[in-house]
Design a protein around this motif. Structure first.
Motif, mmCIF file in Angstrom:
data_model
loop_
_atom_site.group_PDB
_atom_site.id
_atom_site.type_symbol
_atom_site.label_atom_id
_atom_site.label_comp_id
_atom_site.label_asym_id
_atom_site.label_seq_id
_atom_site.Cartn_x
_atom_site.Cartn_y
_atom_site.Cartn_z
ATOM 1 N N GLY A 34 -68.961 -35.497 -122.156
ATOM 2 C CA GLY A 34 -68.213 -35.786 -120.942
ATOM 3 C C GLY A 34 -67.158 -34.791 -120.615
ATOM 4 N N ASP A 35 -66.146 -35.127 -119.929
ATOM 5 C CA ASP A 35 -64.969 -34.613 -119.251
ATOM 6 C C ASP A 35 -63.747 -34.431 -120.208
ATOM 7 O OD1 ASP A 35 -63.808 -36.900 -118.641
ATOM 8 O OD2 ASP A 35 -64.630 -36.933 -116.711
ATOM 9 N N SER A 36 -62.394 -34.277 -119.571
ATOM 10 C CA SER A 36 -61.300 -34.113 -120.215
ATOM 11 C C SER A 36 -60.999 -35.399 -120.933
ATOM 12 C CB SER A 36 -60.205 -33.737 -119.236
ATOM 13 O OG SER A 36 -60.111 -34.502 -118.355
ATOM 14 N N TYR A 37 -61.469 -36.530 -120.448
ATOM 15 C CA TYR A 37 -61.189 -37.913 -121.062
ATOM 16 C C TYR A 37 -61.648 -37.971 -122.660
ATOM 17 C CZ TYR A 37 -58.835 -39.508 -116.706
ATOM 18 O OH TYR A 37 -58.089 -39.611 -115.721
ATOM 19 N N THR A 38 -62.593 -37.117 -122.783
ATOM 20 C CA THR A 38 -63.188 -37.194 -123.863
ATOM 21 C C THR A 38 -63.210 -35.718 -124.806
ATOM 22 O OG1 THR A 38 -65.041 -38.761 -123.022
ATOM 23 C CG2 THR A 38 -65.296 -37.684 -125.094
ATOM 24 N N ASP A 39 -62.599 -34.773 -124.099
ATOM 25 C CA ASP A 39 -62.501 -33.500 -124.888
ATOM 26 C C ASP A 39 -61.391 -33.723 -125.774
ATOM 27 O OD1 ASP A 39 -61.851 -30.769 -125.484
ATOM 28 O OD2 ASP A 39 -62.049 -30.202 -123.586
ATOM 29 N N ILE A 40 -61.771 -33.299 -127.172
ATOM 30 C CA ILE A 40 -60.623 -33.247 -128.132
ATOM 31 C C ILE A 40 -59.805 -32.112 -128.347
ATOM 32 C CG2 ILE A 40 -62.288 -34.796 -129.265
ATOM 33 C CD1 ILE A 40 -62.679 -32.606 -131.275
ATOM 34 N N VAL A 41 -60.410 -31.088 -127.525
ATOM 35 C CA VAL A 41 -59.381 -29.784 -127.803
ATOM 36 C C VAL A 41 -58.381 -29.760 -126.690
ATOM 37 C CG1 VAL A 41 -59.583 -27.215 -127.259
ATOM 38 C CG2 VAL A 41 -61.407 -28.591 -128.522
ATOM 39 N N GLY A 44 -54.913 -33.907 -122.392
ATOM 40 C CA GLY A 44 -54.001 -33.921 -121.311
ATOM 41 C C GLY A 44 -52.327 -34.082 -121.641
ATOM 42 N N ASP A 45 -52.190 -35.263 -122.317
ATOM 43 C CA ASP A 45 -50.824 -35.634 -122.648
ATOM 44 C C ASP A 45 -50.633 -35.278 -123.982
ATOM 45 O OD1 ASP A 45 -52.469 -37.464 -124.508
ATOM 46 O OD2 ASP A 45 -51.958 -38.997 -123.675
ATOM 47 N N GLY A 46 -51.205 -34.456 -124.823
ATOM 48 C CA GLY A 46 -50.927 -33.931 -126.022
ATOM 49 C C GLY A 46 -50.877 -35.221 -127.274
ATOM 50 N N GLY A 47 -51.493 -36.057 -126.989
ATOM 51 C CA GLY A 47 -51.543 -37.194 -128.100
ATOM 52 C C GLY A 47 -52.791 -37.064 -128.622
ATOM 53 N N THR A 48 -53.406 -38.108 -129.280
ATOM 54 C CA THR A 48 -54.721 -37.950 -129.748
ATOM 55 C C THR A 48 -55.833 -38.327 -128.995
ATOM 56 O OG1 THR A 48 -53.518 -38.684 -131.998
ATOM 57 C CG2 THR A 48 -56.042 -39.010 -131.687
ATOM 58 N N ALA A 49 -57.028 -37.683 -128.783
ATOM 59 C CA ALA A 49 -58.119 -37.993 -127.982
ATOM 60 C C ALA A 49 -58.702 -39.179 -128.529
ATOM 61 C CB ALA A 49 -58.959 -36.820 -127.983
ATOM 62 N N TRP A 50 -59.253 -39.889 -127.787
ATOM 63 C CA TRP A 50 -59.903 -41.499 -128.069
ATOM 64 C C TRP A 50 -60.954 -41.111 -128.961
ATOM 65 C CZ3 TRP A 50 -64.954 -42.759 -127.727
ATOM 66 C CH2 TRP A 50 -65.701 -42.387 -126.700
ATOM 67 N N GLY A 56 -61.942 -41.788 -136.389
ATOM 68 C CA GLY A 56 -60.942 -42.083 -137.734
ATOM 69 C C GLY A 56 -60.921 -43.362 -138.165
ATOM 70 N N TYR A 57 -60.909 -44.503 -137.060
ATOM 71 C CA TYR A 57 -60.850 -45.949 -137.033
ATOM 72 C C TYR A 57 -62.117 -46.369 -137.997
ATOM 73 C CZ TYR A 57 -59.833 -50.849 -136.090
ATOM 74 O OH TYR A 57 -59.822 -52.164 -136.249
ATOM 75 N N ALA A 58 -63.179 -45.764 -137.482
ATOM 76 C CA ALA A 58 -64.558 -46.252 -137.863
ATOM 77 C C ALA A 58 -65.099 -45.648 -139.038
ATOM 78 C CB ALA A 58 -65.759 -46.242 -136.741
ATOM 79 N N HIS A 59 -64.312 -44.579 -139.477
ATOM 80 C CA HIS A 59 -64.651 -43.703 -140.925
ATOM 81 C C HIS A 59 -65.995 -43.351 -140.253
ATOM 82 C CE1 HIS A 59 -61.379 -45.453 -142.989
ATOM 83 N NE2 HIS A 59 -61.667 -46.646 -142.771
ATOM 84 N N ALA A 60 -66.148 -42.839 -139.180
ATOM 85 C CA ALA A 60 -67.366 -41.965 -138.805
ATOM 86 C C ALA A 60 -67.111 -40.495 -138.705
ATOM 87 C CB ALA A 60 -67.915 -42.596 -137.380
ATOM 88 N N GLN A 61 -68.355 -39.648 -138.761
ATOM 89 C CA GLN A 61 -67.936 -38.217 -138.334
ATOM 90 C C GLN A 61 -68.156 -38.062 -137.038
ATOM 91 O OE1 GLN A 61 -70.329 -35.858 -140.974
ATOM 92 N NE2 GLN A 61 -69.563 -33.928 -140.046
#
Length: 146
Positions: A34-41, A44-50, A56-61
């Motif tokens: 996807g785009d910036s809404y999914t980019d982890i690098v 935009g707001d300096g928070g944690t990307a979804w 982390g919540y799902a204990h998934a890689q």
């Protein structure tokens, strides 16, 4: 249009209910496009990307392929950013083909968050491209087929 929000809520509630019924640990991998809404690098707001939070919540890689500025396809909406079809999917398939990425389909959730750059400013809404909303929707449907 007044049914769009209730329909979205019903769809989200159905998805959450379906996931909640899965045995714990069923989803072991999260692959994101996807785009910036999914980019982890480039968050935009300096928070944690979804995707980071969800994995982390799902204990998934997490296997992130999304890039800020992306469109579904630069052949539809031309932008100087790595699109899903011309960059992100080839990177994913390259990693699966060369064996660096081995995922069990039964344990993997694939996501696509796209559209902001496809239909926003300097795209469909401002008439800067010859693409239509149908082209963009078709592109996202084709992502599922790939």
């Amino acid at each position: 249009m007044k049914f769009a929000i209730p329909a979205t809520i019903v769809a989200l509630a159905s998805a959450v209910q379906a996931v909640e019924q899965l045995p714990a640990g069923t989803i072991k991998n999260l692959v994101t496009f996807g785009d910036s809404y999914t980019d982890i690098v480039s968050v935009g707001d300096g928070g944690t990307a979804w995707p980071v939070y969800a994995a982390g919540y799902a204990h998934a890689q997490l296997f992130p392929f999304a890039k800020s500025g992306a469109t579904c396809s630069n052949n539809i909406t031309s932008r100087p950013f790595p699109s899903v079809f011309e960059s992100q999917l080839p990177a994913y398939f390259s990693e699966t083909k060369n064996g660096t990425l081995k995922l069990d389909a039964e344990e993997t959730l694939y996501t696509l968050w796209i559209g902001t750059n496809d239909v926003g400013a300097n795209a469909l809404l401002t008439g800067s491209d010859n693409a239509s909303i149908v082209d963009v929707v078709e592109c996202t449907i084709n992502w599922v087929k790939v």
